[in-house]
Design an enzyme around this catalytic site. Sequence first.
Site, PDB file in Angstrom:
ATOM      1  N   ASP A 297      25.970  24.644  -6.765  1.00  0.00           N
ATOM      2  CA  ASP A 297      25.227  25.743  -7.395  1.00  0.00           C
ATOM      3  C   ASP A 297      23.766  25.693  -6.968  1.00  0.00           C
ATOM      4  O   ASP A 297      23.120  24.656  -7.085  1.00  0.00           O
ATOM      5  CB  ASP A 297      25.326  25.605  -8.920  1.00  0.00           C
TER       6      ASP A 297
ATOM      7  N   SER B 165      24.462  27.906 -17.813  1.00  0.00           N
ATOM      8  CA  SER B 165      23.468  28.739 -17.156  1.00  0.00           C
ATOM      9  C   SER B 165      22.265  29.002 -18.079  1.00  0.00           C
ATOM     10  O   SER B 165      21.630  28.056 -18.540  1.00  0.00           O
ATOM     11  CB  SER B 165      24.150  30.039 -16.713  1.00  0.00           C
TER      12      SER B 165
ATOM     13  N   HIS C 194      28.395  26.933  -9.892  1.00  0.00           N
ATOM     14  CA  HIS C 194      27.774  27.202 -11.190  1.00  0.00           C
ATOM     15  C   HIS C 194      28.807  27.156 -12.309  1.00  0.00           C
ATOM     16  O   HIS C 194      28.513  26.746 -13.418  1.00  0.00           O
ATOM     17  CB  HIS C 194      27.160  28.605 -11.092  1.00  0.00           C
TER      18      HIS C 194
END
Length: 543
Positions: free
Chosen positions: A448, A242, A514
């Site tokens: 994601d 991320s 994600h």
Amino acid sequence: MKAIGLLLISSLLFTTHNANGNPIQGYDQVVLGGKEALQRLSNVQSELSATEYLSDAKKAILKGKHNMQKWFHDGKEFIKQNGLLYELVSIPPFKEHQLRVTEPNLCDAFVKQYSGYLDVAEDKHLFFWFFESRSSPKDAPLVLWLNGGPGCSSSTGLLFELGPCNIANDGKNTTHNPYSWNTHANIIFLDQPVDVGFSYADDGTTVNTSPVAGKDVYAFLELFLNRFPEYSKQPFHIAAESYGGTYAPNFANVIHQENKKLGLAPVPQLKHINLASVILANGLTDPYIQMASLPDYVCEGPYPVYDDPQGPECQALRSKIPTCQRLIKSCYQYDSRFTCVPALLYCNNMFGSLMQLGLNPYDVRRKCDRSKDGDLCYEQLLWIETWMNDPKNKAALGVNPDQTFASCNMDVNRAFAMQGDGMRNSARLLPELVNDGIRLLVYAGNADMMCNYIGNERWVEQLDSKFHKEFSATKSVPWITAHSGKLAGEVRAAGGAGFTAGNVTFVNVFEAGHMVPFDQSEAALDLFTRWIMDTPLTLRKAT
Ligand SMILES: *[C@@H]1O[C@H](CO)[C@@H](O)[C@H](O)[C@H]1NC(C)=O
Ligand SMILES: *[C@@H]1O[C@H](CO)[C@@H](O)[C@H](O)[C@H]1NC(C)=O
């Protein structure tokens, strides 16, 4: 043995404690060094005056702190603070830094663990938790895992994704994770910068940019490798998810530059860190390219969020791209918060209406009920808070009972936003690393929306390294897991001619959001293991 060790130390060095069987409930800390060290400690006749041995930096750390005792034994320094015992580690090149180490026995009962803090001067304290590899730790590579946010704790990786145990039962318990990444690697989970997870600052100090955060991470690694040289010879990998797509290139860059300086002018006690690769997981690295991919993903991706790719929502979203890119371009050009904050505000705003759809933005296959699942759309992240805040677990980890744990700290998040840190071009740091032999793996779960795989593949394709031409000319091929033979995604790799995992490799992970290891734990371990062993992700030649 550990409990007995504690009794010995308590009774000998803190005479107020009487070794009558169980005077030390409330914590179960252990001084490192095992049986032998305990034996040696049992011979200690008198407690040394701790302050005689302290550097000025350490005196500063202790400044104003009562309820703290220190002593020196057999070349090692120990500290008792808030009823918790630690070993203290310092090395001269880092006058402002020390490591405070304890040995927990949670989460994975069968491997060696260390946890505690990197103390920076008198005010910054970064929490870490290390697990040895489940197999041949002496040969296994060392991995630093980072979650992003900015402001989110790496315990998300540890307890929810790829660590030795998974959070369970509303946070009352954990379960064994057979697909843990410590299957073949020694792993450090680090909460950084300060005020994230169990990390803290004494007097409101903040860290709000990735390059500055990188300096503390480098100091941490040096202290860690000096204390635990048995992990310093193997390859080192930095893996980050991320916002880690912004952190990791910066941190790897600091490590690489420091390595180069050491190559020219060695400093005794500073170790060359064997940086072998950078692994970016559903990261944000090149926002100019990645932000522009949002309409493509939500309107035409594998899990479209809007039904009609030409409908008003998609058109509205597309119409914002030129302004967003213009602002990011000026952020890239001037690299200052005056240009990067406006870019961040404008471009992040594109997510606004997408966040109102009741979908989990980290996995658009799922719904999100924030009243039940929390702001981050996974109830497990709330369970992690419960587990980490359990006084027994805190004490075992060497965490001060007053510390409160939150999965993400929104103040830290805002502080980075106010620097426009997330709009900077972190991809620009990577070509030098790649050209100097450090491998790059970028992978992304294809469900994601926050850091979608389309944008990630595009920036890797644009990356101006030695492998640019080869990567551009290479097509994706299926990635089949080694054990179960499952089609887990697609891989596109340049370098190594199909005999290695590649020097620049992109992997699109199917049916994952994600947090890839949460959704596809077996496949994620397959990917990670083949990558660190540098064996191809596919048997077919990647050209
Ligand atoms: C926690 O899990 C372990 C095994 O995974 C089990 O033995 C124990 O009873 C569980 N504890 C609670 C409170 O559920
Ligand atoms: C590519 O990676 C290999 C390891 O697989 C490494 O030995 C080699 O130096 C790298 N190539 C370049 C050009 O950096």
